[in-house]
Design an enzyme around this catalytic site. Structure first.
Site, PDB file in Angstrom:
ATOM      1  N   ASP A 140      -1.367   1.566 -10.659  1.00 24.57           N
ATOM      2  CA  ASP A 140      -1.005   1.902  -9.290  1.00 24.57           C
ATOM      3  C   ASP A 140      -0.300   0.679  -8.727  1.00 24.57           C
ATOM      4  O   ASP A 140      -0.455  -0.441  -9.261  1.00 24.57           O
ATOM      5  CB  ASP A 140      -2.303   2.208  -8.517  1.00 24.57           C
ATOM      6  CG  ASP A 140      -2.108   2.291  -7.024  1.00 24.57           C
ATOM      7  OD1 ASP A 140      -2.856   1.615  -6.305  1.00 24.57           O
ATOM      8  OD2 ASP A 140      -1.198   3.004  -6.580  1.00 24.57           O
ATOM      9  N   ASP A 144       0.551  -0.303  -4.811  1.00 20.98           N
ATOM     10  CA  ASP A 144       0.031  -0.922  -3.591  1.00 20.98           C
ATOM     11  C   ASP A 144      -1.476  -1.119  -3.663  1.00 20.98           C
ATOM     12  O   ASP A 144      -2.224  -0.180  -3.897  1.00 20.98           O
ATOM     13  CB  ASP A 144       0.406  -0.058  -2.381  1.00 20.98           C
ATOM     14  CG  ASP A 144       1.912   0.022  -2.175  1.00 20.98           C
ATOM     15  OD1 ASP A 144       2.394   1.054  -1.673  1.00 20.98           O
ATOM     16  OD2 ASP A 144       2.622  -0.926  -2.551  1.00 20.98           O
ATOM     17  N   ASP A 155      -1.977  -0.538   5.952  1.00 18.63           N
ATOM     18  CA  ASP A 155      -2.115   0.798   6.551  1.00 18.63           C
ATOM     19  C   ASP A 155      -0.822   1.208   7.246  1.00 18.63           C
ATOM     20  O   ASP A 155      -0.627   2.378   7.578  1.00 18.63           O
ATOM     21  CB  ASP A 155      -3.284   0.818   7.539  1.00 18.63           C
ATOM     22  CG  ASP A 155      -4.635   0.765   6.824  1.00 18.63           C
ATOM     23  OD1 ASP A 155      -5.634   0.406   7.479  1.00 18.63           O
ATOM     24  OD2 ASP A 155      -4.671   1.045   5.599  1.00 18.63           O
ATOM     25  N   ASN A 182       2.287   6.434  -5.304  1.00 20.79           N
ATOM     26  CA  ASN A 182       2.619   7.334  -4.209  1.00 20.79           C
ATOM     27  C   ASN A 182       3.461   6.580  -3.199  1.00 20.79           C
ATOM     28  O   ASN A 182       3.075   5.451  -2.819  1.00 20.79           O
ATOM     29  CB  ASN A 182       1.352   7.845  -3.507  1.00 20.79           C
ATOM     30  CG  ASN A 182       0.624   8.915  -4.278  1.00 20.79           C
ATOM     31  OD1 ASN A 182       1.110   9.394  -5.298  1.00 20.79           O
ATOM     32  ND2 ASN A 182      -0.542   9.292  -3.798  1.00 20.79           N
ATOM     33  N   SER A 224       4.768   8.027   0.011  1.00 21.23           N
ATOM     34  CA  SER A 224       5.020   9.038   1.051  1.00 21.23           C
ATOM     35  C   SER A 224       5.803   8.446   2.221  1.00 21.23           C
ATOM     36  O   SER A 224       6.303   9.175   3.069  1.00 21.23           O
ATOM     37  CB  SER A 224       3.693   9.620   1.562  1.00 21.23           C
ATOM     38  OG  SER A 224       2.973   8.642   2.303  1.00 21.23           O
ATOM     39  N   HIS A 229       7.166  12.180  -1.976  1.00 19.35           N
ATOM     40  CA  HIS A 229       6.853  13.331  -1.129  1.00 19.35           C
ATOM     41  C   HIS A 229       5.722  13.054  -0.136  1.00 19.35           C
ATOM     42  O   HIS A 229       4.929  12.126  -0.306  1.00 19.35           O
ATOM     43  CB  HIS A 229       6.468  14.525  -2.026  1.00 19.35           C
ATOM     44  CG  HIS A 229       7.477  14.816  -3.085  1.00 19.35           C
ATOM     45  ND1 HIS A 229       7.243  14.603  -4.442  1.00 19.35           N
ATOM     46  CD2 HIS A 229       8.756  15.262  -2.997  1.00 19.35           C
ATOM     47  CE1 HIS A 229       8.313  14.924  -5.131  1.00 19.35           C
ATOM     48  NE2 HIS A 229       9.257  15.333  -4.283  1.00 19.35           N
ATOM     49  N   CYS A 260       3.781  18.893  -3.925  1.00 16.67           N
ATOM     50  CA  CYS A 260       4.447  18.501  -5.181  1.00 16.67           C
ATOM     51  C   CYS A 260       3.425  18.345  -6.293  1.00 16.67           C
ATOM     52  O   CYS A 260       2.213  18.358  -6.062  1.00 16.67           O
ATOM     53  CB  CYS A 260       5.196  17.183  -4.990  1.00 16.67           C
ATOM     54  SG  CYS A 260       4.124  15.743  -4.791  1.00 16.67           S
ATOM     55  N   ASP A 290      -6.582   1.377  -6.775  1.00 14.14           N
ATOM     56  CA  ASP A 290      -7.503   0.910  -5.722  1.00 14.14           C
ATOM     57  C   ASP A 290      -8.003   2.071  -4.857  1.00 14.14           C
ATOM     58  O   ASP A 290      -8.854   1.847  -3.987  1.00 14.14           O
ATOM     59  CB  ASP A 290      -6.833  -0.166  -4.832  1.00 14.14           C
ATOM     60  CG  ASP A 290      -5.663   0.395  -4.025  1.00 14.14           C
ATOM     61  OD1 ASP A 290      -5.558   0.061  -2.831  1.00 14.14           O
ATOM     62  OD2 ASP A 290      -4.878   1.188  -4.570  1.00 14.14           O
TER      63      ASP A 290
END
Ligand SMILES: O=P(O)(O)OC[C@@H](O)[C@H]1O[C@@H](OP(=O)(O)O)[C@@H](O)[C@@H](O)[C@@H]1O
Ligand SMILES: [Mg+2]
Ligand SMILES: [Zn+2]
Length: 177
Positions: free
Chosen positions: A7, A9, A17, A51, A53, A91, A97, A126
């Site tokens: 992963d 981040d 955040d 991810n 987004s 996405h 998705c 994480d």
């Protein structure tokens, strides 16, 4: 083939955040660049499944995301290593998705790219969604305590999840055992 999927981040770089919206906000965690380079020099292929987004949310664009990943590649190359395939989900949570974790689509993409089985393959994250994505394809969920990891520790983890302090500890484990 020794393949490790990470992963991004909270594992490679500090998370926020408020999302990581620029190359300037993309700051490697202590020891992460060195850990990736050491793994690479020890014969491991290190891929990334992330991810993003923030793309769908309009916080940053693909060119900015690519610049962050070029920065990662340059820093690892300066330590004599290299970064493998980087796959991201651009996405939003409501787009349905197949690639957004906890779905395992990105893990499948990486495994197909390298023509390796996902079974028991280590995926380091994480967040709970990272661990669930791994579990969904019988990969090995590995939690680091960096980023959101300490918070994730308080949740119900997939059975068999391995836990490490950080990416450097994982590199030490994989290289020396
Ligand atoms: O940890 P990886 O997968 O590399 O990337 C996580 C990021 O895409 C962002 O994911 C968001 O979740 P939502 O996508 O808004 O649910 C938030 O958790 C942000 O804090 C975080 O920066
Ligand atoms: Mg993360
Ligand atoms: Zn997606």
């Amino acid at each position: 083939m020794k393949l490790l999927i990470l992963d991004r981040d909270g594992v490679i770089n500090y998370d926020s955040d408020a999302y990581i919206k620029s190359v300037e906000e993309w700051i490697p965690l202590p020891g992460s660049i060195e850990a990736i380079a050491q793994l690479s020099k020890a014969g491991w292929t290190v891929a990334v499944a992330t991810n993003q987004s923030g793309i769908a949310r309009g916080y940053y664009d693909i060119a900015t995301l690519d610049a962050m990943h070029e920065r990662l590649r340059v820093l690892v190359a300066e330590q004599g290593g290299e970064v493998g395939l980087i796959v991201y989900c651009p996405h939003g949570p409501d787009e349905g998705c197949d690639c957004r974790k906890p779905k395992p689509g990105m893990l499948k993409t990486i495994a197909e790219h390298y023509n390796v089985s996902l079974t028991h393959l280590w995926f380091v994250g994480d967040s709970l969604g990272d661990l669930e994505a791994a579990k969904a394809v019988d990969s090995q969920p590995v939690l680091v305590k960096t980023g959101k990891g300490e918070k994730t520790l308080g949740k119900t983890l997939p059975v068999g999840t391995l836990i490490f302090d950080d990416l450097a500890a994982i590199a030490a484990e994989l290289i020396h055992n």
